[in-house]
Design a protein around this motif. Structure first.
Motif, PDB file in Angstrom:
ATOM      1  N   GLY A  43      -8.817  -4.113  11.263  1.00 58.95           N
ATOM      2  CA  GLY A  43      -7.864  -4.130  12.359  1.00 58.95           C
ATOM      3  C   GLY A  43      -6.492  -4.596  11.929  1.00 58.95           C
ATOM      4  N   LEU A  44      -5.624  -4.728  12.910  1.00 60.07           N
ATOM      5  CA  LEU A  44      -4.243  -5.111  12.631  1.00 60.07           C
ATOM      6  C   LEU A  44      -4.157  -6.555  12.139  1.00 60.07           C
ATOM      7  N   GLY A  45      -4.988  -7.431  12.688  1.00 58.76           N
ATOM      8  CA  GLY A  45      -4.952  -8.831  12.289  1.00 58.76           C
ATOM      9  C   GLY A  45      -5.306  -9.028  10.834  1.00 58.76           C
ATOM     10  N   PHE A  48       0.144   0.693  11.762  1.00 54.32           N
ATOM     11  CA  PHE A  48      -0.082   0.186  13.114  1.00 54.32           C
ATOM     12  C   PHE A  48      -1.021   1.114  13.881  1.00 54.32           C
ATOM     13  N   ALA A  49      -0.742   2.407  13.816  1.00 55.56           N
ATOM     14  CA  ALA A  49      -1.530   3.375  14.583  1.00 55.56           C
ATOM     15  C   ALA A  49      -2.987   3.409  14.142  1.00 55.56           C
ATOM     16  N   SER A  50      -3.232   3.198  12.860  1.00 49.33           N
ATOM     17  CA  SER A  50      -4.600   3.284  12.356  1.00 49.33           C
ATOM     18  C   SER A  50      -5.367   1.974  12.508  1.00 49.33           C
ATOM     19  N   ARG A  51      -4.668   0.839  12.521  1.00 51.34           N
ATOM     20  CA  ARG A  51      -5.348  -0.464  12.598  1.00 51.34           C
ATOM     21  C   ARG A  51      -5.482  -0.992  14.018  1.00 51.34           C
ATOM     22  N   LEU A  52      -4.566  -0.609  14.910  1.00 52.70           N
ATOM     23  CA  LEU A  52      -4.573  -1.172  16.269  1.00 52.70           C
ATOM     24  C   LEU A  52      -5.836  -0.834  17.065  1.00 52.70           C
ATOM     25  N   THR A  81       0.813  -1.231   0.000  1.00 57.51           N
ATOM     26  CA  THR A  81       0.000   0.000   0.000  1.00 57.51           C
ATOM     27  C   THR A  81       0.837   1.267   0.000  1.00 57.51           C
ATOM     28  N   ASN A  82       2.167   1.125   0.179  1.00 55.13           N
ATOM     29  CA  ASN A  82       3.077   2.271   0.252  1.00 55.13           C
ATOM     30  C   ASN A  82       2.760   3.178   1.448  1.00 55.13           C
ATOM     31  N   GLU A  83       2.022   2.650   2.404  1.00 56.29           N
ATOM     32  CA  GLU A  83       1.704   3.400   3.629  1.00 56.29           C
ATOM     33  C   GLU A  83       2.797   3.140   4.656  1.00 56.29           C
ATOM     34  N   PRO A  84       3.252   4.169   5.396  1.00 57.76           N
ATOM     35  CA  PRO A  84       4.246   3.918   6.441  1.00 57.76           C
ATOM     36  C   PRO A  84       3.748   2.859   7.422  1.00 57.76           C
ATOM     37  N   VAL A  85       4.615   1.910   7.763  1.00 55.52           N
ATOM     38  CA  VAL A  85       4.204   0.816   8.641  1.00 55.52           C
ATOM     39  C   VAL A  85       3.777   1.339  10.006  1.00 55.52           C
ATOM     40  N   SER A  86       4.454   2.377  10.508  1.00 56.19           N
ATOM     41  CA  SER A  86       4.070   2.955  11.802  1.00 56.19           C
ATOM     42  C   SER A  86       2.661   3.540  11.745  1.00 56.19           C
ATOM     43  N   SER A  87       2.330   4.215  10.639  1.00 57.20           N
ATOM     44  CA  SER A  87       0.973   4.751  10.482  1.00 57.20           C
ATOM     45  C   SER A  87      -0.046   3.635  10.348  1.00 57.20           C
ATOM     46  N   VAL A 147     -23.701  -7.941  10.033  1.00 56.26           N
ATOM     47  CA  VAL A 147     -22.764  -9.057   9.879  1.00 56.26           C
ATOM     48  C   VAL A 147     -21.350  -8.545   9.612  1.00 56.26           C
ATOM     49  N   GLN A 148     -21.235  -7.462   8.869  1.00 54.05           N
ATOM     50  CA  GLN A 148     -19.933  -6.889   8.563  1.00 54.05           C
ATOM     51  C   GLN A 148     -20.027  -5.371   8.620  1.00 54.05           C
ATOM     52  N   GLY A 149     -18.863  -4.731   8.747  1.00 54.62           N
ATOM     53  CA  GLY A 149     -18.824  -3.279   8.746  1.00 54.62           C
ATOM     54  C   GLY A 149     -18.026  -2.713   9.893  1.00 54.62           C
ATOM     55  N   TRP A 150     -17.723  -1.433   9.784  1.00 50.61           N
ATOM     56  CA  TRP A 150     -16.965  -0.706  10.809  1.00 50.61           C
ATOM     57  C   TRP A 150     -17.140   0.775  10.551  1.00 50.61           C
ATOM     58  N   SER A 151     -16.909   1.601  11.552  1.00 50.79           N
ATOM     59  CA  SER A 151     -17.060   3.039  11.400  1.00 50.79           C
ATOM     60  C   SER A 151     -15.882   3.749  12.051  1.00 50.79           C
ATOM     61  N   ASP A 152     -15.867   5.066  11.955  1.00 52.17           N
ATOM     62  CA  ASP A 152     -14.802   5.868  12.558  1.00 52.17           C
ATOM     63  C   ASP A 152     -15.096   6.219  14.010  1.00 52.17           C
ATOM     64  N   SER A 153     -16.283   5.899  14.485  1.00 51.04           N
ATOM     65  CA  SER A 153     -16.682   6.213  15.854  1.00 51.04           C
ATOM     66  C   SER A 153     -16.484   4.997  16.752  1.00 51.04           C
TER      67      SER A 153
END
Length: 312
Positions: free
Chosen positions: A263-265, A91-95, A83-89, A164-170
């Motif tokens: 998530g991270l997994g 982690f921070a966004s998925r954890l 994805t060319n995304e920084p690995v640290s970012s 059954v599936q989905g996620w939000s920013d809240s």
């Protein structure tokens, strides 16, 4: 306590060094050539050589190992190859999504399994005890995949209680709407073995001489059970919780895939499919560090649960 903490932290250094060296050697000799993976099938030898130079793969092994160690210490693993995304970012966004699922599972597993185990241990041999043991045995025999399929169909499609599936920013929306179903199914899987294990720990303590002595002195069953039995059984219970934490973290990876939780997994499994080495290496090393820290925290909790424990 402080001396023990310092000594244990010092002892972690050679263990961590061994883990780092093992991970480096595995990826170096068994993971394939990263330059060829990044370059693809149509890459020319010149392009592959340029990629090797950019990644530092043309350097001596000692230099590559130092780059690897520096990445661990500085939390700078570069960019994801996929994805060319920084690995640290990454982690921070998925954890946060992983913790939103993992923490409730751990809390509910413990808060539900321990009271049930105390109840059936106190009523050992009764119809209630036998019924719960049969139910937990059946629950242990069913695959987690069956729980997911049945849970999604029944609670999601038939009753419509949860998506059954989905996620939000809240975070609140995730806890109330999207996390309950995967957490419920994970707890349904985990509570059976935990209940049986905690019951055995409590039964061991209920058979000790100090319990008979306390009862002979006229102590109530509640006092004996909570003040004496539970206190002495907390050492193996805390040990089990400490050992379960990394497995819950890894188990949440499957939940994230089944329920499309970002998530991270889920990101790690995608990284494995894409041969995204920076992400895989970072997760492998930090999961090892997390396991060592959890073991240390568990040992410290032994002292809090029972001051008689001698830390060595």
């Amino acid at each position: 306590m402080a001396a023990y903490l310092i000594r244990r932290l010092w002892q972690m250094i050679p263990t961590l060094a061994g883990v780092v060296l093992l991970v480096f050697m595995l990826f170096k000799f068994f993971g394939g050539d990263p330059a060829e993976i990044l370059g693809g099938l149509n890459a020319t030898p010149e392009q592959i050589a340029a990629i090797r130079q950019e990644l530092g793969l043309d350097q001596p092994w000692s230099t590559q190992l130092w780059i690897f160690v520096k990445s661990i210490l500085t939390f700078d693993w570069g960019h994801s190859w996929a994805t060319n995304e920084p690995v640290s970012s990454l982690f921070a966004s998925r954890l946060p999504a992983t913790l939103t699922v993992m923490v409730p599972i751990l809390i509910l597993d413990t808060l539900l399994a321990l009271p049930i185990a105390m109840w059936v241990a106190y009523r050992r041999g009764s119809l209630t005890d036998r019924t719960i043991m049969v139910v937990t045995t059946v629950a242990l025999s069913i695959s987690f995949l069956v729980y997911v399929i049945v849970g999604q169909y029944f609670f999601g499609f038939r009753l419509g209680w949860f998506p059954v599936q989905g996620w939000s920013d809240s975070t609140l929306t995730n806890l109330v709407t999207y996390a309950p179903l995967p957490v419920l199914l994970a707890v349904a899987v985990g509570i059976a073995p935990q209940t049986r294990l905690y019951r055995s720990f409590l039964l061991d303590e209920l058979g000790q001489d100090y319990v008979r002595t306390a009862r002979a002195k006229g102590m109530g069953e509640g006092t004996v059970l909570f003040k004496h039995v539970l206190r002495n059984a907390m050492i193996p219970i805390l040990t089990n919780i400490g050992l379960a934490l990394p497995s819950i973290f890894v188990g949440s990876f499957l939940i994230e895939v089944f329920f499309s939780i970002p998530g991270l997994g889920r990101e790690v499994l995608l990284a494995v499919n894409r041969s995204d080495y920076p992400v895989i290496q970072a997760v492998t090393v930090y999961l090892a560090v997390l396991t060592m820290l959890i073991n240390l925290m568990t040992d410290l909790l032994f002292k809090v649960a029972d001051p008689r424990v001698v830390l060595k």
